[in-house]
Write a protein that holds these residues in place. Structure first.
Motif, mmCIF file in Angstrom:
data_model
loop_
_atom_site.group_PDB
_atom_site.id
_atom_site.type_symbol
_atom_site.label_atom_id
_atom_site.label_comp_id
_atom_site.label_asym_id
_atom_site.label_seq_id
_atom_site.Cartn_x
_atom_site.Cartn_y
_atom_site.Cartn_z
ATOM 1 N N LEU A 191 0.838 -1.203 0.000
ATOM 2 C CA LEU A 191 0.000 0.000 0.000
ATOM 3 C C LEU A 191 0.872 1.252 0.000
ATOM 4 C CD1 LEU A 191 -2.793 1.339 0.162
ATOM 5 C CD2 LEU A 191 -2.627 1.138 2.656
ATOM 6 N N LYS A 192 1.928 1.241 0.811
ATOM 7 C CA LYS A 192 2.867 2.379 0.827
ATOM 8 C C LYS A 192 3.462 2.585 -0.559
ATOM 9 C CE LYS A 192 6.943 1.636 1.600
ATOM 10 N NZ LYS A 192 8.137 1.369 0.774
ATOM 11 N N ASN A 193 3.859 1.503 -1.199
ATOM 12 C CA ASN A 193 4.432 1.611 -2.540
ATOM 13 C C ASN A 193 3.426 2.154 -3.541
ATOM 14 O OD1 ASN A 193 7.057 0.714 -1.986
ATOM 15 N ND2 ASN A 193 6.409 -1.413 -2.061
ATOM 16 N N PHE A 194 2.170 1.776 -3.390
ATOM 17 C CA PHE A 194 1.127 2.253 -4.287
ATOM 18 C C PHE A 194 0.839 3.737 -4.057
ATOM 19 C CE2 PHE A 194 -3.342 2.980 -5.331
ATOM 20 C CZ PHE A 194 -3.343 2.610 -6.667
ATOM 21 N N ILE A 242 10.424 6.146 14.732
ATOM 22 C CA ILE A 242 9.003 6.227 15.113
ATOM 23 C C ILE A 242 8.199 5.197 14.335
ATOM 24 C CG2 ILE A 242 6.936 7.689 15.015
ATOM 25 C CD1 ILE A 242 8.891 10.097 15.500
ATOM 26 N N PHE A 243 8.450 5.127 13.035
ATOM 27 C CA PHE A 243 7.745 4.165 12.189
ATOM 28 C C PHE A 243 7.994 2.732 12.668
ATOM 29 C CE2 PHE A 243 7.195 1.400 8.564
ATOM 30 C CZ PHE A 243 6.008 1.859 8.013
ATOM 31 N N GLY A 248 -7.843 -1.069 12.180
ATOM 32 C CA GLY A 248 -8.375 0.251 12.533
ATOM 33 C C GLY A 248 -7.281 1.225 12.923
ATOM 34 N N LEU A 249 -6.369 0.775 13.763
ATOM 35 C CA LEU A 249 -5.253 1.634 14.165
ATOM 36 C C LEU A 249 -4.355 1.973 12.978
ATOM 37 C CD1 LEU A 249 -4.292 -0.058 17.553
ATOM 38 C CD2 LEU A 249 -5.453 2.151 17.238
ATOM 39 N N TRP A 280 -3.049 5.532 11.569
ATOM 40 C CA TRP A 280 -1.619 5.761 11.349
ATOM 41 C C TRP A 280 -1.358 6.251 9.922
ATOM 42 C CZ3 TRP A 280 2.715 7.092 13.309
ATOM 43 C CH2 TRP A 280 3.936 6.726 12.775
ATOM 44 N N ILE A 281 -2.012 5.638 8.955
ATOM 45 C CA ILE A 281 -1.839 6.046 7.551
ATOM 46 C C ILE A 281 -2.330 7.476 7.350
ATOM 47 C CG2 ILE A 281 -2.659 5.638 5.194
ATOM 48 C CD1 ILE A 281 -2.630 2.600 5.938
#
Length: 174
Positions: A38-41, A132-133, A153-154, A158-159
């Motif tokens: 998802l981060k890459n997308f 932090i990540f 949910g968390l 965060w995202i």
């Protein structure tokens, strides 16, 4: 060099990972993979960090995408089999275990950033954000293992927080 890291994680997982209970960890492995994909997308044209092989396998690991897929499909499952497979039962040991993994991931990134040049930060990302990540990530992986819906949910929260801290220009979204 990145291929060496992944091989070391894989060998450690083969030796010390909890393979007997791998199916218990499978949903968290997928959760870990989906998060990175998802981060890459989302950050396709607005990277926070990129990988680059500079030492051993430059002809095989030609770009960030190939390296990241290797990390996702070999490094992350290995990490989960070790991290969750040896997760302690007492609270204070759990805190130390999470701290150990945060330190391990963070120190490897620091070395790769400043000495081997295998990773680069972009668009305001830095080592503080990486630490932090890593803290959030390792806590979230444990939560997901115990309470998957809570972790999802968390993770959404965060995202959203990360997107507010590191806004992606709409024209850079895929």
């Amino acid at each position: 060099m990145l291929i060496l890291y992944v091989v070391v994680f894989l060998l450690a997982a083969i030796k010390w990972g909890d393979w007997r209970n791998w199916s218990n960890y499978y949903p968290t492995i997928l959760f870990f993979m989906v998060g990175d994909l998802l981060k890459n997308f989302l950050f396709y044209q607005h990277w926070m960090w990129t990988y680059k092989e500079t030492m051993f396998a430059e002809n095989i690991l030609r770009n960030h995408t190939i390296i990241n897929l290797m990390v996702i499909f070999i490094g992350y499952p290995s990490t989960i089999l070790l991290y969750l497979g040896k997760f302690p039962y007492t609270r204070w040991k759990q805190g130390l275990w999470v701290a150990f993994w945060v330190f391990l991931y963070s120190i490897l990134e620091y070395i790769n950033l400043h000495y081997f040049y295998l990773i680069r930060h972009h668009n305001g990302w830095n080592m503080t954000w990486s630490v932090i990540f890593n803290i959030v990530m390792f806590i979230m992986l444990f939560i997901h293992h115990k309470k998957p819906l809570l972790a999802w949910g968390l993770s959404v929260i965060w995202i959203i927080f990360l997107l507010m801290m590191f806004p992606i220009p709409l024209e850079k979204m895929k």
